[in-house]
Each structure stands twice: as structure tokens, then as C-alpha cells.
Design a protein around this motif. Sequence first.
Motif, short mmCIF file in Angstrom:
data_model
loop_
_atom_site.label_atom_id
_atom_site.label_comp_id
_atom_site.label_asym_id
_atom_site.label_seq_id
_atom_site.Cartn_x
_atom_site.Cartn_y
_atom_site.Cartn_z
N HIS A 15 -6.00 6.34 6.33
CA HIS A 15 -6.31 4.91 6.46
C HIS A 15 -6.21 4.21 5.12
O HIS A 15 -5.51 3.20 4.98
CB HIS A 15 -7.72 4.73 7.04
CG HIS A 15 -8.16 3.29 7.08
ND1 HIS A 15 -7.70 2.40 8.03
CD2 HIS A 15 -8.98 2.59 6.28
CE1 HIS A 15 -8.25 1.22 7.80
NE2 HIS A 15 -9.03 1.31 6.75
N HIS A 16 -6.87 4.74 4.12
CA HIS A 16 -6.88 4.07 2.82
C HIS A 16 -5.53 4.15 2.13
O HIS A 16 -5.11 3.19 1.46
CB HIS A 16 -7.99 4.66 1.95
CG HIS A 16 -9.37 4.35 2.45
ND1 HIS A 16 -9.88 3.08 2.47
CD2 HIS A 16 -10.34 5.15 2.97
CE1 HIS A 16 -11.11 3.10 2.97
NE2 HIS A 16 -11.40 4.34 3.29
N MET A 17 -4.81 5.26 2.28
CA MET A 17 -3.47 5.34 1.71
C MET A 17 -2.54 4.35 2.38
O MET A 17 -1.68 3.74 1.72
CB MET A 17 -2.92 6.76 1.84
CG MET A 17 -3.54 7.77 0.90
SD MET A 17 -3.37 7.30 -0.85
CE MET A 17 -1.57 7.18 -0.98
N SER A 18 -2.70 4.15 3.68
CA SER A 18 -1.88 3.16 4.37
C SER A 18 -2.16 1.75 3.86
O SER A 18 -1.25 0.93 3.73
CB SER A 18 -2.15 3.22 5.88
OG SER A 18 -1.68 4.43 6.43
N MET A 19 -3.41 1.47 3.52
CA MET A 19 -3.74 0.17 2.96
C MET A 19 -3.03 -0.04 1.62
O MET A 19 -2.54 -1.14 1.31
CB MET A 19 -5.26 0.02 2.77
CG MET A 19 -6.07 0.06 4.04
SD MET A 19 -5.65 -1.22 5.25
CE MET A 19 -4.64 -0.24 6.39
N VAL A 20 -2.96 1.01 0.81
CA VAL A 20 -2.26 0.92 -0.48
C VAL A 20 -0.78 0.63 -0.25
O VAL A 20 -0.19 -0.25 -0.91
CB VAL A 20 -2.42 2.24 -1.27
CG1 VAL A 20 -1.53 2.23 -2.51
CG2 VAL A 20 -3.88 2.45 -1.67
N VAL A 21 -0.18 1.35 0.69
CA VAL A 21 1.25 1.13 0.99
C VAL A 21 1.49 -0.28 1.48
O VAL A 21 2.44 -0.95 1.05
CB VAL A 21 1.74 2.17 2.02
CG1 VAL A 21 3.16 1.85 2.48
CG2 VAL A 21 1.69 3.58 1.43
N VAL A 22 0.64 -0.77 2.37
CA VAL A 22 0.82 -2.11 2.93
C VAL A 22 0.70 -3.17 1.83
O VAL A 22 1.49 -4.12 1.77
CB VAL A 22 -0.21 -2.37 4.04
CG1 VAL A 22 -0.24 -3.83 4.43
CG2 VAL A 22 0.12 -1.52 5.26
N GLN A 23 -0.31 -3.01 0.96
CA GLN A 23 -0.47 -3.98 -0.12
C GLN A 23 0.75 -4.00 -1.03
O GLN A 23 1.23 -5.07 -1.43
CB GLN A 23 -1.72 -3.64 -0.93
CG GLN A 23 -3.01 -4.06 -0.25
CD GLN A 23 -4.22 -3.76 -1.13
OE1 GLN A 23 -4.63 -2.62 -1.27
NE2 GLN A 23 -4.78 -4.79 -1.72
N ALA A 24 1.27 -2.82 -1.36
CA ALA A 24 2.44 -2.76 -2.23
C ALA A 24 3.67 -3.35 -1.56
O ALA A 24 4.47 -4.03 -2.20
CB ALA A 24 2.70 -1.31 -2.65
N GLN A 25 3.83 -3.09 -0.26
CA GLN A 25 4.99 -3.62 0.45
C GLN A 25 4.95 -5.13 0.61
O GLN A 25 5.99 -5.80 0.53
CB GLN A 25 5.09 -2.97 1.84
CG GLN A 25 5.54 -1.52 1.83
CD GLN A 25 5.57 -0.92 3.22
OE1 GLN A 25 4.78 -1.31 4.09
NE2 GLN A 25 6.47 0.01 3.44
N SER A 26 3.77 -5.66 0.84
CA SER A 26 3.65 -7.09 1.11
C SER A 26 3.45 -7.94 -0.14
O SER A 26 3.63 -9.16 -0.08
CB SER A 26 2.49 -7.34 2.08
OG SER A 26 1.25 -6.95 1.50
N ALA A 27 3.08 -7.32 -1.25
CA ALA A 27 2.79 -8.09 -2.47
C ALA A 27 3.94 -9.00 -2.90
O ALA A 27 3.70 -10.17 -3.25
CB ALA A 27 2.41 -7.14 -3.61
N PRO A 28 5.21 -8.55 -2.90
CA PRO A 28 6.29 -9.45 -3.32
C PRO A 28 6.42 -10.68 -2.44
O PRO A 28 6.95 -11.71 -2.89
CB PRO A 28 7.54 -8.56 -3.20
CG PRO A 28 7.03 -7.17 -3.36
CD PRO A 28 5.69 -7.18 -2.67
#
Length: 207
Positions: A15-28
Motif C-alpha cells: 500500500h505505502h509503496m504504491s503511494m510512493v509510485v503514484v506520487q512520483a508518477q503524478s508529480a510532473p
Amino acid sequence: EKARIARDLHDIVAHHMSMVVVQAQSAPYRLDAVTPEIRTEFESISETGRAALNEIRGLLGVLRSDGDHMVTAPQPGVDQLDELLLGSTRAGLPVSWRVDGDRASVSESTGLALYRIIQESITNAARHSPGGPIDVAVAFGPQSVSALVNNGPSPLGGNQHSASETTGGNGIRGMRERASAVGGMLLANRRQDGGFEVRAELPSMPA
């Protein structure tokens, strides 16, 4: 014990690793003036997070032990639902929710199952439909509690929930196990618009 460890590894770490991935993907897309160098850095973070998730899934294959569905360790429950949902929005996910009824009558085991089902549903939505809206509805009744998690298709395109995840992936399989362990049921289906739906019905007090 191995089955419990496997479920907790998946539910907590994934769950928390997925949150990291989502934040990195959506940040730009969320931040202004993202240079090509910064975009590359975010892409690197996403790739590292996805690699970690793949390793976790490999470890789950070793730890899983079918037939042992007991949950024994102290875990979060209905009192932590609000923080779970707020934490998801802080991670940049478009989550809306509605919680109705009195949660005081729900047992600890049902509360744990409910929490993990909602957590995993949000994780799946973030991973497979990045940027898609996620709606969570929880209703506490006198005899049972129902949960419905709907997520729309991703505006960014890309892969959606696959048939294998609907029928045999560890995430949905684990949610079904948790619901069954307390005498409840769980349905997970792809929607016609490309989104996904998870519906759970759990007894307030397991038989």
C-alpha cells in the motif's frame, strides 16, 4: 503464521509503496515548472518503487500457505479508517468517501478485515488506474457493515485491472480471504467504463 505475515506484508508495504509510485508518477502533472531533469528523477523513483513491489510479490509466493486464514496480531480497525482515507488524499489520490452509521458495534476482527479491504482497494485503484477518481462508501448497520469502493478509468490511459487480478491476483485473493475469515463476502468486478468495483458485506460480529 506464514499466511498472516504474507497478508500483512502485502497490505502494509505494498500500500505505502504504491503511494510512493503514484506520487512520483503524478508529480510532473501536478507541479508547475518541472524540468526534464526533475521529470527523469521522478521516473527513476517510480521505477524503483515498482521494482520493490515486484520483489514483495515474489516474497509473498514463498510465504503464502493456503488454508491458514487466522489473523492474530493487533492491527488497525474502524477507528483508523478516517486516517487511511485522509492519508490517501494527502498522497495526491482523488479519493472521496462517505461513512454512515455507528461503528461501535463492529468487532475487532471485522474492523481489521474492513480496513484492509478498503486499503487494498485504494492501492489497486492507484496502481492500475492512476489519476482516476476513487469513491469509498461504508455503511455500518445493526448486524453488518457494507463497503463499496469504485474507481473510474485513468485519465492518463495505460493498463487497467486485468482479468488475472480479478480472479487470481494476491491483492483481490487476500481481500476475499479476509472477508471469508469473518463470515462475509466480497465481489470484485471490472466496470463497463473501464473502472473497477469492490463490494464487501461483513457481519458486525463474526459467527
